[in-house]
Design a protein around this motif. Structure first.
Motif, mmCIF file in Angstrom:
data_model
loop_
_atom_site.group_PDB
_atom_site.id
_atom_site.type_symbol
_atom_site.label_atom_id
_atom_site.label_comp_id
_atom_site.label_asym_id
_atom_site.label_seq_id
_atom_site.Cartn_x
_atom_site.Cartn_y
_atom_site.Cartn_z
ATOM 1 N N SER A 79 0.851 -1.192 0.000
ATOM 2 C CA SER A 79 0.000 0.000 0.000
ATOM 3 C C SER A 79 0.882 1.236 0.000
ATOM 4 O O SER A 79 2.089 1.167 0.289
ATOM 5 C CB SER A 79 -0.923 0.011 1.223
ATOM 6 N N LEU A 80 0.267 2.367 -0.338
ATOM 7 C CA LEU A 80 0.986 3.630 -0.221
ATOM 8 C C LEU A 80 1.168 3.963 1.253
ATOM 9 O O LEU A 80 0.309 3.672 2.080
ATOM 10 C CB LEU A 80 0.221 4.751 -0.920
ATOM 11 N N ALA B 2 1.773 9.766 1.543
ATOM 12 C CA ALA B 2 2.795 9.587 0.507
ATOM 13 C C ALA B 2 2.639 10.622 -0.603
ATOM 14 O O ALA B 2 1.521 10.910 -1.039
ATOM 15 C CB ALA B 2 2.704 8.183 -0.075
ATOM 16 N N SER B 3 3.752 11.161 -1.076
ATOM 17 C CA SER B 3 3.739 12.062 -2.233
ATOM 18 C C SER B 3 5.126 12.062 -2.857
ATOM 19 O O SER B 3 6.136 11.871 -2.172
ATOM 20 C CB SER B 3 3.339 13.487 -1.831
ATOM 21 N N PHE B 4 5.169 12.250 -4.168
ATOM 22 C CA PHE B 4 6.434 12.375 -4.885
ATOM 23 C C PHE B 4 6.336 13.658 -5.712
ATOM 24 O O PHE B 4 5.569 13.728 -6.677
ATOM 25 C CB PHE B 4 6.694 11.170 -5.783
ATOM 26 N N LEU C 213 7.098 6.385 0.829
ATOM 27 C CA LEU C 213 6.253 6.271 -0.363
ATOM 28 C C LEU C 213 5.338 5.049 -0.303
ATOM 29 O O LEU C 213 4.171 5.128 -0.679
ATOM 30 C CB LEU C 213 7.121 6.207 -1.619
ATOM 31 N N ILE C 214 5.874 3.912 0.149
ATOM 32 C CA ILE C 214 5.054 2.689 0.195
ATOM 33 C C ILE C 214 5.281 1.968 1.518
ATOM 34 O O ILE C 214 6.271 2.218 2.226
ATOM 35 C CB ILE C 214 5.381 1.719 -0.969
ATOM 36 N N GLN C 215 4.343 1.062 1.837
ATOM 37 C CA GLN C 215 4.482 0.167 2.981
ATOM 38 C C GLN C 215 4.202 -1.266 2.527
ATOM 39 O O GLN C 215 3.275 -1.499 1.763
ATOM 40 C CB GLN C 215 3.495 0.526 4.100
ATOM 41 N N LYS D 168 1.679 -7.849 -6.843
ATOM 42 C CA LYS D 168 0.753 -6.803 -6.416
ATOM 43 C C LYS D 168 1.332 -5.454 -6.811
ATOM 44 O O LYS D 168 2.552 -5.286 -6.857
ATOM 45 C CB LYS D 168 0.525 -6.878 -4.904
ATOM 46 N N GLU D 169 0.451 -4.495 -7.057
ATOM 47 C CA GLU D 169 0.909 -3.233 -7.634
ATOM 48 C C GLU D 169 0.131 -2.054 -7.060
ATOM 49 O O GLU D 169 -1.083 -2.137 -6.840
ATOM 50 C CB GLU D 169 0.735 -3.284 -9.152
ATOM 51 N N VAL D 170 0.847 -0.966 -6.780
ATOM 52 C CA VAL D 170 0.210 0.311 -6.438
ATOM 53 C C VAL D 170 0.899 1.409 -7.237
ATOM 54 O O VAL D 170 2.068 1.263 -7.635
ATOM 55 C CB VAL D 170 0.292 0.637 -4.930
ATOM 56 N N THR D 171 0.188 2.481 -7.487
ATOM 57 C CA THR D 171 0.747 3.610 -8.243
ATOM 58 C C THR D 171 0.670 4.880 -7.417
ATOM 59 O O THR D 171 -0.251 5.062 -6.609
ATOM 60 C CB THR D 171 -0.008 3.817 -9.567
#
Length: 745
Positions: A494-495, A499-501, A532-534, A612-615
């Motif tokens: 997960s994010l 989180a921010s970039f 950014l992610i966990q 698994k994928e998150v954006t």
């Protein structure tokens, strides 16, 4: 409340409260011997609910003000007064007022609402009708539903029309229960001031009424759970026996199969969370049957499924699915308002449980404090307390008790042998702090379905949990957790929170941004994947390690076992990604402001073929940061920013602090003070400073006060050079001033 219970309350509490017999030792109050409320005053004084006014005087005929009545009410209800908020609810009851924690406790329980203009009414005398309202509201709090609805029509006082509309129902109930009486001339005198002896008498009767309500609720719940469904009054169909046949032995054919039993037994529901939960967090509940569970407001709970679903549709309640009986079910409170809630369960047959005995409070998170997001088993020997922010390892709670009869440790774990609690042995070394987690290692593993109780009550400041930004963790009172087969689970992706970039398209050169496993603080050119992610296994947040061979990030657990990896790609050619030895270089192109771009994180778990994928969308930031407030308070100058601030590597990060005793910063009237970071000190140091996210704090030293005698009308001027936001946007200005306020008598 059901009519049966309400009838019991109305018919028995008046009898109980009218026959109070004192069984208390004599007090030192010398002026109550002629009071009609002497026995009640003695009773409440012995219980610590009321006290004298000094010199052995109680002043029974004196008036009582609103804040003193709040103290009596809170003590009578036994409400928690140790969790008062940092900021006051009412402008006229500041934190240092003697009644502050009692007024705030009454507010939290929904008993006191103030005067409607942001004030409580400090010092104002309590009226008779408001006394009735507050006592009746407190009985409703105990009963779990409003016992006053529609009672105002029963008022027979000649001055009933003078009773405020909001008070009529409560006055009628207070009279019906025998808590309060009218005057001998048939009037009630609603706006008359309540005397101290009147309040004592009513409070004494209130305690009896409250106890009776508690007993009747317990009895009713027992009756409803133990009484079987009444037998059907419809006669069973019979099959005639023909001549020559026998009615002994088994039968078949037209007699048919027996009907399936009907489920008429409602489930039992319990709230396992015992600490206040921040709005948006999750509440742990259990139900004895599979089906649904609802978290509903404390009062006015529907007794049917359609009513419960209506509350959910109106965003007044939330609903969860129970997939296994007697197992932990987490219900998200997202969208609910702060307040007191109870749980209701519905089984597959549609049977609705009675509301949970325990309630849970949803709170708006108090400024400068933080609560656990969850307390869980990560494995059979490990308990994890999760927080939303990183914790300071220098402040670790103690866990060792030499003598269990005298608990001296901050962190306590208990088990149950039947109904008898027993200690789980722990040493201080069994507790570690890692990131945003407190990890407790048990000496012996628990078994499936075993439950433990976790308490955290800090005894000393140096051992009190706090975050790196200085927020203190709130206490925990015997939080129950259960170890189940579901504790072992696959990895989740997960994010990370917030989180921010961010990139800045206005920079002259598109500078590479290194993404690594770097600690805070970050700056524009250096980012941490942890922000950014966990990746979690259950509720345990796993760590990262950069893999220079595969150019991705390995996922590692506390024992440095590799659990999988995360690879990172870009959704467009506006960002290019390449290895740089320490991590990944992310380089914006000149298309970055024109193309919608995302960073794509892909999780590959060891032994699991499914990825698994998150954006994470890339954000363009060209907005200059601003200072939203500059304040001075008791030796502390604070600058608040509208976004997190950093200092580019190599810049002079120390703020410049100047002082003028006249407020005029001409050369002859100003002095430039000497400052150091918070952990650096010397006799010449005038101030320490700390930059954490959205705030710069400057603390003046005692030596500086001796040297310069800071006082009104003096002013401070702060100059910041090189300070930027994380997207390298500079401030429009770099100087701000603040005055030292004059001391008020």
């Amino acid at each position: 409340m059901k009519k049966k219970l309400l009838f019991k309350v109305m018919t028995t509490t008046a009898l109980l409260s009218s026959s109070i017999q004192p069984a208390f030792a004599s007090t030192d109050l010398t002026d109550i011997h002629g009071s009609y409320a002497k026995d009640a005053i003695l009773k409440l004084a012995e219980a610590g609910i009321v006290s004298g006014k000094g010199d052995g005087k109680f002043d029974p005929t004196g008036k009582i003000n609103r804040q003193d009545f709040a103290i009596i009410l809170v003590k009578a209800l036994g409400l928690d007064v140790d969790s008062a908020p940092v900021k006051p609810t009412f402008s006229d009851i500041p934190v240092d007022n003697y009644s502050y924690k009692y007024v705030e406790a009454a507010i939290k329980a929904g008993l006191i609402k103030g005067l409607g203009n942001g004030t409580f009414g400090l010092g104002q005398n309590l009226s008779r009708e408001d006394m009735a309202v507050l006592f009746a509201r407190s009985l409703s709090y105990t009963a779990g539903s409003d016992i006053t609805v529609g009672k105002g029509s029963q008022l027979t006082f000649t001055d009933a029309n003078s009773i405020a509309d909001y008070a009529k129902d409560s006055v009628a109930v207070a009279v019906e229960l025998g808590l309060i009486n009218g005057n001998g001339n048939g009037t009630f005198n609603p706006q008359g001031n309540a005397s101290r002896e009147q309040v004592a008498l009513v409070a004494s009767k209130f305690l009896s009424a409250q106890q009776k309500i508690k007993e009747d609720i317990a009895n009713q719940q027992s009756e409803e759970q133990e009484t079987p469904a009444p037998p059907s009054t419809t006669p069973e169909p019979t099959t005639p026996v023909t001549s020559g046949s026998s009615n002994s032995g088994s039968s078949s054919g037209s007699s048919g199969s027996p009907a399936a039993p009907t489920d008429s037994l409602a489930p039992t529901v319990a709230i396992m969370s015992s600490i206040p939960v921040p709005v948006g967090g999750s509440v742990s509940v259990t139900s004895t049957e599979m089906g649904s569970v609802y978290l509903v407001p404390f009062e006015g709970i529907p007794a049917n499924v359609s009513g419960l679903d209506t509350l959910v549709t109106e965003h007044l309640a939330v609903k969860g699915t129970v997939t296994a009986a007697n197992s932990q079910t987490l219900i998200s409170t997202e969208g609910l308002a702060a307040g007191i809630y109870r749980a209701v369960a519905v089984d597959a047959a549609g049977n609705v449980s009675v509301p949970s005995t325990a309630s849970i409070e949803l709170v708006e998170l108090v400024e400068n404090t933080i609560q656990t997001t969850s307390i869980v088993f990560s494995d059979a020997s490990t308990i994890v307390l999760n927080y939303e922010e990183k914790l300071d390892p220098a402040h670790k709670p103690t866990a060792s008790n030499e003598d269990w009869d005298t608990i001296t440790s901050d962190l306590v774990v208990k088990g149950l042998d039947g109904d008898v609690p027993y200690p789980i042995p722990l040493e201080n070394e069994d507790v570690t702090i890692s990131g945003n987690q407190v990890i407790i290692k048990l000496h012996d593993p628990v078994q499936v379905e075993d439950s433990l109780y976790i308490s955290y009550q800090p005894h000393a400041e140096e051992h009190a949990l706090r975050t790196l930004s200085g927020k203190k963790a709130q206490s925990i009172n015997e939080y129950k957790i259960q170890y189940t087969e579901n504790n072992e689970s696959t990895l989740s992706l997960s994010l990370a929170p917030n989180a921010s970039f961010v990139v800045n398209a206005s920079l002259e050169v598109n500078e590479p941004i290194t993404l690594s496993v770097s600690p805070n603080p970050e700056n524009y050119n250096k980012r941490s994947i942890k922000n950014l992610i966990q990746v979690k296994r259950g509720e345990t947040v796993e760590n990262f390690q950069y893999n220079v061979e595969d150019n991705d990030f390995d996922i590692i657990d506390a024992e440095d076992h590799v659990l999988g990896s995360v690879s990172i790609t870009s959704s467009s050619n506006a960002l290019s990604i390449a290895p740089n030895g320490d991590g990944l270089s992310i380089i914006p192109s000149n298309l970055i402001s024109e193309v919608s771009t995302q960073l794509v994180f892909t999780l590959h778990e060891e032994g699991n073929d499914q990825s698994k994928e998150v954006t994470l969308p890339v954000t363009i930031d060209q907005k200059k940061p601003t200072v939203t407030d500059v304040t001075y308070d008791n030796g502390k100058v604070t600058l608040d920013f509208d976004e997190p601030i950093s200092v580019p590597f190599g810049s002079v990060s120390s703020p410049t602090l100047e002082y003028s005793s006249t407020g005029d910063f001409t050369a002859e009237n100003r002095v430039i003070l000497t400052g150091n970071m918070l952990d650096i000190s010397s006799p010449e140091t005038d101030y320490h400073y700390s930059l954490v996210n959205n705030q710069l704090v400057i603390l003046l030293t005692d030596e500086a006060f001796t040297r310069y005698g800071f006082a009104s009308p003096g002013r401070f001027r702060v100059t910041l050079n090189g300070y930027q936001d994380y997207a390298k946007n500079n401030f429009d200005q770099n100087q701000w001033e603040v005055s030292i306020p004059a001391i008020q008598d």
